[in-house]
Design a protein around this motif. Structure first.
Motif, PDB file in Angstrom:
ATOM      1  N   TRP A  82      44.774  35.368  55.196  1.00  0.00           N
ATOM      2  CA  TRP A  82      43.850  34.265  55.464  1.00  0.00           C
ATOM      3  C   TRP A  82      44.644  32.980  55.608  1.00  0.00           C
ATOM      4  CZ3 TRP A  82      45.029  35.587  50.536  1.00  0.00           C
ATOM      5  CH2 TRP A  82      45.224  34.564  49.619  1.00  0.00           C
ATOM      6  N   ARG A  83      43.991  31.938  56.092  1.00  0.00           N
ATOM      7  CA  ARG A  83      44.589  30.601  56.210  1.00  0.00           C
ATOM      8  C   ARG A  83      44.061  29.742  55.065  1.00  0.00           C
ATOM      9  NH1 ARG A  83      48.533  29.972  59.988  1.00  0.00           N
ATOM     10  NH2 ARG A  83      48.215  31.419  61.703  1.00  0.00           N
ATOM     11  N   ALA A  84      44.960  29.077  54.364  1.00  0.00           N
ATOM     12  CA  ALA A  84      44.599  28.267  53.205  1.00  0.00           C
ATOM     13  C   ALA A  84      43.855  27.009  53.652  1.00  0.00           C
ATOM     14  CB  ALA A  84      45.848  27.894  52.416  1.00  0.00           C
ATOM     15  N   ALA A  85      42.583  26.940  53.303  1.00  0.00           N
ATOM     16  CA  ALA A  85      41.772  25.773  53.647  1.00  0.00           C
ATOM     17  C   ALA A  85      41.389  24.973  52.407  1.00  0.00           C
ATOM     18  CB  ALA A  85      40.514  26.211  54.388  1.00  0.00           C
ATOM     19  N   SER A  86      41.467  25.602  51.236  1.00  0.00           N
ATOM     20  CA  SER A  86      41.135  24.923  49.989  1.00  0.00           C
ATOM     21  C   SER A  86      41.919  25.573  48.857  1.00  0.00           C
ATOM     22  CB  SER A  86      39.632  25.000  49.708  1.00  0.00           C
ATOM     23  OG  SER A  86      39.235  26.347  49.538  1.00  0.00           O
ATOM     24  N   GLY A  87      42.035  24.855  47.752  1.00  0.00           N
ATOM     25  CA  GLY A  87      42.740  25.376  46.597  1.00  0.00           C
ATOM     26  C   GLY A  87      41.776  25.840  45.531  1.00  0.00           C
ATOM     27  N   GLY A  88      42.331  26.447  44.492  1.00  0.00           N
ATOM     28  CA  GLY A  88      41.530  26.921  43.370  1.00  0.00           C
ATOM     29  C   GLY A  88      42.036  28.271  42.916  1.00  0.00           C
ATOM     30  N   ILE A  89      41.249  28.904  42.066  1.00  0.00           N
ATOM     31  CA  ILE A  89      41.596  30.235  41.587  1.00  0.00           C
ATOM     32  C   ILE A  89      41.349  31.240  42.715  1.00  0.00           C
ATOM     33  CG2 ILE A  89      41.023  32.085  39.956  1.00  0.00           C
ATOM     34  CD1 ILE A  89      42.337  29.789  38.545  1.00  0.00           C
ATOM     35  N   VAL A  90      42.379  31.993  43.053  1.00  0.00           N
ATOM     36  CA  VAL A  90      42.272  33.064  44.039  1.00  0.00           C
ATOM     37  C   VAL A  90      41.918  34.335  43.279  1.00  0.00           C
ATOM     38  CG1 VAL A  90      43.516  34.472  45.722  1.00  0.00           C
ATOM     39  CG2 VAL A  90      43.992  32.023  45.546  1.00  0.00           C
ATOM     40  N   ASN A  91      40.877  35.005  43.722  1.00  0.00           N
ATOM     41  CA  ASN A  91      40.471  36.270  43.118  1.00  0.00           C
ATOM     42  C   ASN A  91      40.273  37.276  44.241  1.00  0.00           C
ATOM     43  OD1 ASN A  91      39.174  38.428  41.816  1.00  0.00           O
ATOM     44  ND2 ASN A  91      38.260  37.055  40.326  1.00  0.00           N
ATOM     45  N   VAL A  92      41.047  38.351  44.200  1.00  0.00           N
ATOM     46  CA  VAL A  92      40.955  39.408  45.206  1.00  0.00           C
ATOM     47  C   VAL A  92      40.437  40.659  44.510  1.00  0.00           C
ATOM     48  CG1 VAL A  92      42.199  40.753  46.919  1.00  0.00           C
ATOM     49  CG2 VAL A  92      42.954  38.446  46.375  1.00  0.00           C
ATOM     50  N   ASP A  93      39.263  41.102  44.890  1.00  0.00           N
ATOM     51  CA  ASP A  93      38.686  42.340  44.360  1.00  0.00           C
ATOM     52  C   ASP A  93      38.826  43.410  45.422  1.00  0.00           C
ATOM     53  OD1 ASP A  93      37.554  41.634  41.758  1.00  0.00           O
ATOM     54  OD2 ASP A  93      36.238  40.317  42.914  1.00  0.00           O
ATOM     55  N   VAL A  94      39.418  44.545  45.034  1.00  0.00           N
ATOM     56  CA  VAL A  94      39.609  45.641  45.987  1.00  0.00           C
ATOM     57  C   VAL A  94      39.210  46.966  45.342  1.00  0.00           C
ATOM     58  CG1 VAL A  94      41.374  44.535  47.398  1.00  0.00           C
ATOM     59  CG2 VAL A  94      42.042  45.762  45.354  1.00  0.00           C
ATOM     60  N   ARG A  95      38.772  47.866  46.186  1.00  0.00           N
ATOM     61  CA  ARG A  95      38.436  49.214  45.736  1.00  0.00           C
ATOM     62  C   ARG A  95      39.294  50.197  46.524  1.00  0.00           C
ATOM     63  NH1 ARG A  95      34.919  48.452  42.168  1.00  0.00           N
ATOM     64  NH2 ARG A  95      33.192  47.029  42.360  1.00  0.00           N
ATOM     65  N   GLY A  96      39.686  51.247  45.837  1.00  0.00           N
ATOM     66  CA  GLY A  96      40.461  52.304  46.460  1.00  0.00           C
ATOM     67  C   GLY A  96      39.882  53.648  46.056  1.00  0.00           C
ATOM     68  N   ALA A  97      40.559  54.721  46.425  1.00  0.00           N
ATOM     69  CA  ALA A  97      40.067  56.068  46.147  1.00  0.00           C
ATOM     70  C   ALA A  97      39.905  56.324  44.650  1.00  0.00           C
ATOM     71  CB  ALA A  97      41.007  57.092  46.756  1.00  0.00           C
ATOM     72  N   GLY A  98      40.722  55.689  43.812  1.00  0.00           N
ATOM     73  CA  GLY A  98      40.682  55.957  42.374  1.00  0.00           C
ATOM     74  C   GLY A  98      39.926  54.948  41.547  1.00  0.00           C
ATOM     75  N   GLY A  99      39.343  53.927  42.174  1.00  0.00           N
ATOM     76  CA  GLY A  99      38.616  52.926  41.399  1.00  0.00           C
ATOM     77  C   GLY A  99      38.722  51.552  42.018  1.00  0.00           C
ATOM     78  N   GLY A 100      38.702  50.525  41.165  1.00  0.00           N
ATOM     79  CA  GLY A 100      38.756  49.159  41.660  1.00  0.00           C
ATOM     80  C   GLY A 100      39.565  48.271  40.742  1.00  0.00           C
ATOM     81  N   THR A 101      40.088  47.192  41.316  1.00  0.00           N
ATOM     82  CA  THR A 101      40.891  46.257  40.550  1.00  0.00           C
ATOM     83  C   THR A 101      40.770  44.867  41.153  1.00  0.00           C
ATOM     84  OG1 THR A 101      43.110  45.874  39.632  1.00  0.00           O
ATOM     85  CG2 THR A 101      43.001  46.641  41.909  1.00  0.00           C
ATOM     86  N   SER A 102      41.232  43.875  40.413  1.00  0.00           N
ATOM     87  CA  SER A 102      41.283  42.518  40.945  1.00  0.00           C
ATOM     88  C   SER A 102      42.641  41.914  40.622  1.00  0.00           C
ATOM     89  CB  SER A 102      40.152  41.650  40.383  1.00  0.00           C
ATOM     90  OG  SER A 102      40.280  41.485  38.990  1.00  0.00           O
ATOM     91  N   TYR A 103      43.039  40.978  41.460  1.00  0.00           N
ATOM     92  CA  TYR A 103      44.293  40.245  41.294  1.00  0.00           C
ATOM     93  C   TYR A 103      43.960  38.767  41.355  1.00  0.00           C
ATOM     94  CZ  TYR A 103      46.153  44.788  42.563  1.00  0.00           C
ATOM     95  OH  TYR A 103      46.429  46.137  42.622  1.00  0.00           O
ATOM     96  N   VAL A 104      44.662  37.954  40.574  1.00  0.00           N
ATOM     97  CA  VAL A 104      44.337  36.535  40.501  1.00  0.00           C
ATOM     98  C   VAL A 104      45.595  35.667  40.532  1.00  0.00           C
ATOM     99  CG1 VAL A 104      42.161  36.867  39.288  1.00  0.00           C
ATOM    100  CG2 VAL A 104      44.249  36.639  37.969  1.00  0.00           C
ATOM    101  N   ALA A 105      45.413  34.413  40.965  1.00  0.00           N
ATOM    102  CA  ALA A 105      46.473  33.405  40.994  1.00  0.00           C
ATOM    103  C   ALA A 105      45.805  32.049  41.159  1.00  0.00           C
ATOM    104  CB  ALA A 105      47.453  33.662  42.126  1.00  0.00           C
ATOM    105  N   ARG A 106      46.606  30.994  41.045  1.00  0.00           N
ATOM    106  CA  ARG A 106      46.136  29.637  41.351  1.00  0.00           C
ATOM    107  C   ARG A 106      46.751  29.225  42.689  1.00  0.00           C
ATOM    108  NH1 ARG A 106      43.857  27.596  36.783  1.00  0.00           N
ATOM    109  NH2 ARG A 106      44.631  28.460  34.839  1.00  0.00           N
ATOM    110  N   LEU A 107      45.912  28.663  43.560  1.00  0.00           N
ATOM    111  CA  LEU A 107      46.367  28.206  44.867  1.00  0.00           C
ATOM    112  C   LEU A 107      46.232  26.698  44.915  1.00  0.00           C
ATOM    113  CD1 LEU A 107      47.248  29.047  47.781  1.00  0.00           C
ATOM    114  CD2 LEU A 107      44.825  28.964  48.370  1.00  0.00           C
ATOM    115  N   ARG A 108      47.327  26.015  45.222  1.00  0.00           N
ATOM    116  CA  ARG A 108      47.310  24.552  45.385  1.00  0.00           C
ATOM    117  C   ARG A 108      47.790  24.211  46.784  1.00  0.00           C
ATOM    118  NH1 ARG A 108      49.604  22.855  39.767  1.00  0.00           N
ATOM    119  NH2 ARG A 108      47.718  23.147  38.543  1.00  0.00           N
ATOM    120  N   LEU A 109      47.070  23.302  47.410  1.00  0.00           N
ATOM    121  CA  LEU A 109      47.480  22.841  48.732  1.00  0.00           C
ATOM    122  C   LEU A 109      48.483  21.727  48.573  1.00  0.00           C
ATOM    123  CD1 LEU A 109      44.093  22.850  50.639  1.00  0.00           C
ATOM    124  CD2 LEU A 109      45.772  24.675  50.425  1.00  0.00           C
ATOM    125  N   ALA A 110      49.575  21.827  49.320  1.00  0.00           N
ATOM    126  CA  ALA A 110      50.649  20.835  49.242  1.00  0.00           C
ATOM    127  C   ALA A 110      50.360  19.674  50.163  1.00  0.00           C
ATOM    128  CB  ALA A 110      51.980  21.482  49.618  1.00  0.00           C
TER     129      ALA A 110
END
Length: 110
Positions: A82-110
């Motif tokens: 994606w293209r960064a248009a705003s900052g904040g907590i990034v949360n990516v929720d994904v599902r796969g064959a064995g279940g689901g998970t999420s990944y997180v980070a902080r995004l700041r625009l320079a």
């Protein structure tokens, strides 16, 4: 991953099983807004950001600062972009064959 830097995201909550009939391992993390030490990603506004996954994801959901963002998903390469248009907590929720998970980070625009 950005044009200038690559970093690992933090794990969020997940529920995963190794086999369709095996037991699941499920973990609920504290809300990312209250977690110390989240990875910090700094990018210029409009910069391309990529997330590489280690598995084929179905139905990825991306939110930044609580707002849903529509990423481009390349399932063959297991990449969400994606293209960064705003900052904040990034949360990516994904599902796969064995279940689901999420990944997180902080995004700041320079």
């Amino acid at each position: 991953e950005t044009a200038t830097r690559s970093t690992w995201l933090a794990y969020g909550s997940y529920c995963w099983t190794g086999t369709p009939t095996g037991p699941a391992a499920c973990v609920d993390m504290i809300p990312p807004q209250t977690r110390p030490g989240l990875p910090l990603i700094r990018v210029p506004r409009g910069a391309k950001v990529r997330i590489h996954l280690g598995f084929a994801a179905r139905s990825p959901t991306l939110t930044i600062g609580g707002r849903r963002v529509r990423p481009t998903v390349d399932r063959s390469r297991r990449v969400i972009t994606w293209r960064a248009a705003s900052g904040g907590i990034v949360n990516v929720d994904v599902r796969g064959a064995g279940g689901g998970t999420s990944y997180v980070a902080r995004l700041r625009l320079a």
